[in-house]
Scaffold this motif. Structure first.
Motif, PDB file in Angstrom:
ATOM      1  N   GLY A  89      15.530  13.665  26.917  1.00  0.00           N
ATOM      2  CA  GLY A  89      14.338  12.852  26.989  1.00  0.00           C
ATOM      3  C   GLY A  89      13.807  12.841  28.386  1.00  0.00           C
ATOM      4  O   GLY A  89      14.340  13.510  29.277  1.00  0.00           O
ATOM      5  N   HIS A 107      10.743  23.148  40.351  1.00  0.00           N
ATOM      6  CA  HIS A 107      10.794  24.605  40.164  1.00  0.00           C
ATOM      7  C   HIS A 107      10.054  25.338  41.277  1.00  0.00           C
ATOM      8  O   HIS A 107      10.050  26.570  41.308  1.00  0.00           O
TER       9      HIS A 107
ATOM     10  N   ILE B  80      18.604  11.892  29.799  1.00  0.00           N
ATOM     11  CA  ILE B  80      17.531  12.268  30.720  1.00  0.00           C
ATOM     12  C   ILE B  80      18.081  13.113  31.888  1.00  0.00           C
ATOM     13  O   ILE B  80      17.422  14.047  32.356  1.00  0.00           O
ATOM     14  N   ARG B  82      20.339  15.274  31.684  1.00  0.00           N
ATOM     15  CA  ARG B  82      20.480  16.662  31.199  1.00  0.00           C
ATOM     16  C   ARG B  82      19.164  17.408  31.409  1.00  0.00           C
ATOM     17  O   ARG B  82      19.148  18.558  31.837  1.00  0.00           O
ATOM     18  N   SER B  83      18.057  16.726  31.086  1.00  0.00           N
ATOM     19  CA  SER B  83      16.741  17.342  31.316  1.00  0.00           C
ATOM     20  C   SER B  83      16.559  17.626  32.798  1.00  0.00           C
ATOM     21  O   SER B  83      16.015  18.669  33.179  1.00  0.00           O
ATOM     22  N   PHE B  84      16.999  16.688  33.620  1.00  0.00           N
ATOM     23  CA  PHE B  84      16.871  16.856  35.070  1.00  0.00           C
ATOM     24  C   PHE B  84      17.714  18.037  35.536  1.00  0.00           C
ATOM     25  O   PHE B  84      17.276  18.870  36.317  1.00  0.00           O
ATOM     26  N   LYS B  85      18.944  18.103  35.019  1.00  0.00           N
ATOM     27  CA  LYS B  85      19.863  19.156  35.478  1.00  0.00           C
ATOM     28  C   LYS B  85      19.311  20.549  35.161  1.00  0.00           C
ATOM     29  O   LYS B  85      19.343  21.436  36.019  1.00  0.00           O
ATOM     30  N   ILE B  86      18.835  20.730  33.944  1.00  0.00           N
ATOM     31  CA  ILE B  86      18.368  22.062  33.563  1.00  0.00           C
ATOM     32  C   ILE B  86      17.078  22.437  34.290  1.00  0.00           C
ATOM     33  O   ILE B  86      16.676  23.594  34.274  1.00  0.00           O
ATOM     34  N   ASN B  87      16.449  21.470  34.911  1.00  0.00           N
ATOM     35  CA  ASN B  87      15.243  21.771  35.683  1.00  0.00           C
ATOM     36  C   ASN B  87      15.497  21.726  37.182  1.00  0.00           C
ATOM     37  O   ASN B  87      14.543  21.704  37.970  1.00  0.00           O
ATOM     38  N   VAL B  89      17.014  19.396  39.156  1.00  0.00           N
ATOM     39  CA  VAL B  89      17.018  18.161  39.945  1.00  0.00           C
ATOM     40  C   VAL B  89      18.461  17.897  40.384  1.00  0.00           C
ATOM     41  O   VAL B  89      19.343  17.764  39.531  1.00  0.00           O
TER      42      VAL B  89
END
Lengths: 306, 269
Positions: A89, A107, B80, B82-87, B89
């Motif tokens: 999320g 990025h 959330i 996890r979303s940060f890690k894969i991007n 952060v």
């Protein structure tokens, strides 16, 4: 340099305490293809994807995405890989436009607001994540996954729980990504989706690859019976009592007679002749090859019993 | 740098947008300060002498220890991170940036309190405003570190509330905010040294008000600085991306190492 195999998984295993989630699987995803990863719950799909995404570490074997080791080269991985997680999320108070700026900043690229426009989110740019519908949240997740123009995109159940129109829209976008040369690794429970979109699929079962190939190849190697569904004005009563050539088994309900035939041409001709002979009128006739879903059920049922 | 600024801006705005954070960062400390100013100064006129540092420290503790850990734990539980890690952060940013923005909000509230209390309630202003401001900043750093530590060791939000209250309530009772440390019974005073509020109050009273303290204000400064550094270091080490992931680096009890400077101050006092 063009790398033909953009994702390489070799002899990969992963366990959680006593539970073997993935057991020595190997497969490759080729440049520019949509590769479907299918399997029942607990088959090891998400574990495989999470190791490719660098979220988890494999116990054994090697994984590479565009030549990058997800475990050791996390920074390089972010450049080549875009990910839409199954369960993830954004902060509830984050606005759509902020999300685009936020992830693009990490990025190292400029925000691609045009992408939000393409995904029908331009009017939601000042809307917080918590106020988006499920479909809008999925579209935003897809926009964020591809915003830095990665060569490979992992989509984990991207259309689960979406309405038909939104799903069709996301399918169209995946098609556009493929056209632009992006390789897509798609994990899905939706067999129709896999059959429609994927160039090749792998079916995972209890941590192992039970089948791999194009949807056509997989369905061809399964049951060779063709399904013929017939509906006539006088009903199925008379049809059920007749033995038609090529029919291996049949089933009947109030409206339809369904024949499974190893000689569909002969069966169809015989059925039509029979209906005409009894001065009946044909209302509906469908001839269907086994679908990927049927092949999937065949493989998984066989696997569960074995 | 652009990523840091974008992240910082987002987190700062969240502190104003999110009604719970707005409440804990501003409404709760300012409301409490106004009530204390109206009531406590009538009951105990001496309270006016320490009201400015006490209410400023209170605002900082409320934001950092009560307010900050919850959203971090909620975000981790919601996947959330996890979303940060894969991007890309980094873990450090996930902890440090919310801590910095919380400190920023707390300092705004503390400034509001410190600047209005002498006018509204005739409380005593600091003799040295610069020293006062720096001590409050140091207190925010120490408390921010503890808040970050609570966020990473708490299994869920219920545990977060428990750990936060375990610091907050003693801070209110024996941390020098309501009652000066010199008024505490001898048997209790050593335990007050385990709390950052005690050291913040002692440093403020000694260096910003030039009054007598029960512990050297320089020792309190060192305790707050080293406690803050240890807390942030341990929080980064113990950080966990994912509630679902059973394996984690270090045992949560390692968080207690952050209390080493406080423990030493208790012994050397």
């Amino acid at each position: 340099m063009m790398i033909d195999s953009v994702v390489k998984v070799s002899d990969f295993s992963k366990s959680y305490q006593d539970l073997v989630a993935v057991d020595g699987i190997s497969f490759e995803v080729r440049h520019g293809e949509i590769f479907g990863l299918l399997g029942p719950n607990g088959a090891g799909k998400t574990t495989t994807l999470e190791c490719l995404e660098g979220i988890r570490t494999p116990d054994h074997g090697s994984l590479q995405v565009m030549g990058v080791d997800p475990t050791r080269e996390a920074r390089d991985l972010r450049d080549v890989l875009g990910i839409q997680l199954q369960t993830s999320g954004l902060p509830a108070d984050m606005l759509v436009g902020e999300a685009m700026a936020f992830f693009c900043a990490y990025h190292g690229v400029d925000p691609r607001y045009a992408l939000l426009d393409r995904l029908g989110l331009s009017e939601k740019i000042h809307t917080s994540y918590r106020q988006l519908s499920t479909g809008q949240q999925r579209r935003l997740a897809l926009a964020l996954a591809v915003a830095h123009e990665p060569k490979v995109v992992i989509l984990d159940e991207p259309t689960a729980g979406l309405d038909v129109a939104t799903r069709a829209e996301l399918h169209a976008i995946m098609g556009e990504l493929k056209q632009s040369g992006t390789t897509i690794l798609l994990a899905t429970h939706d067999m129709a989706e896999a059959e429609k979109l994927a160039d090749r699929v792998a079916i995972l079962l209890r941590g192992k690859i039970a089948a791999i190939g194009s949807p056509q190849e997989l369905t061809a190697t399964g049951s060779t019976l063709t399904k013929i569904s017939v509906r006539s004005e006088l009903g199925v009563g008379d049809l059920s009592a007749t033995q038609f050539p090529g029919v291996v088994r049949s089933m009947f309900n109030d409206e339809y007679a369904v024949f499974f035939s190893d000689n569909p041409g002969a069966t169809v001709v015989a059925v039509i002749n029979h209906i005409e002979a009894r001065e009946d009128k044909l209302i509906d006739l469908r001839v269907e090859r086994p679908s990927l879903e049927e092949r999937f059920l065949e493989i998984t049922n066989h696997g569960e019993q074995g | 740098m652009k990523a840091f600024v974008t992240h910082f801006t987002f987190e700062f705005k969240t502190g104003l947008r999110n009604s719970n954070l707005l409440m804990i960062n501003y409404l709760f400390p300012v409301g409490f300060y106004l009530i204390m100013g109206l009531v406590m100064t009538k009951i105990n006129p001496l309270f006016g002498d320490t009201m400015v540092p006490a209410m400023a420290v209170f605002a900082i503790v409320a934001s950092t220890i009560l307010g900050m850990p919850g959203p971090i734990v909620e975000d981790r539980e919601a996947g959330i991170f996890r979303s940060f890690k894969i991007n890309g952060v980094p873990a450090f940013s996930i902890l440090i940036i919310p801590a910095l923005t919380t400190i920023f909000h707390a300092m705004i509230a503390a400034t509001l309190i410190a600047s209005t209390a002498p006018l509204l309630f005739r409380s005593k202003p600091p003799d040295n405003w610069v020293a006062f401001a720096l001590i409050m900043l140091l207190n925010a750093f120490a408390c921010g570190g503890i808040g970050a530590l609570i966020a990473v060791v708490s299994k869920d939000n219920r545990a977060t509330v428990l750990w936060s209250q375990l610091i907050f309530l003693p801070a209110m009772l024996i941390g020098g905010l309501m009652v000066p440390l010199s008024f505490l019974p001898a048997s209790i005073m050593p335990f007050s040294m385990l709390l950052p509020t005690s050291h913040a109050m002692q440093a403020a009273i000694g260096l910003a008000y030039h009054q007598e303290t029960v512990i050297s204000p320089l020792v309190s400064i060192i305790v707050l600085a080293s406690g803050g550094l240890l807390s942030f270091g341990l929080a980064t080490y113990l950080f966990n991306w994912d509630s679902r992931n059973a394996s984690r680096r270090g045992h949560p009890l390692m968080a207690l190492i952050a209390w080493l400077p406080y423990l030493l101050s208790m012994l050397i006092r």
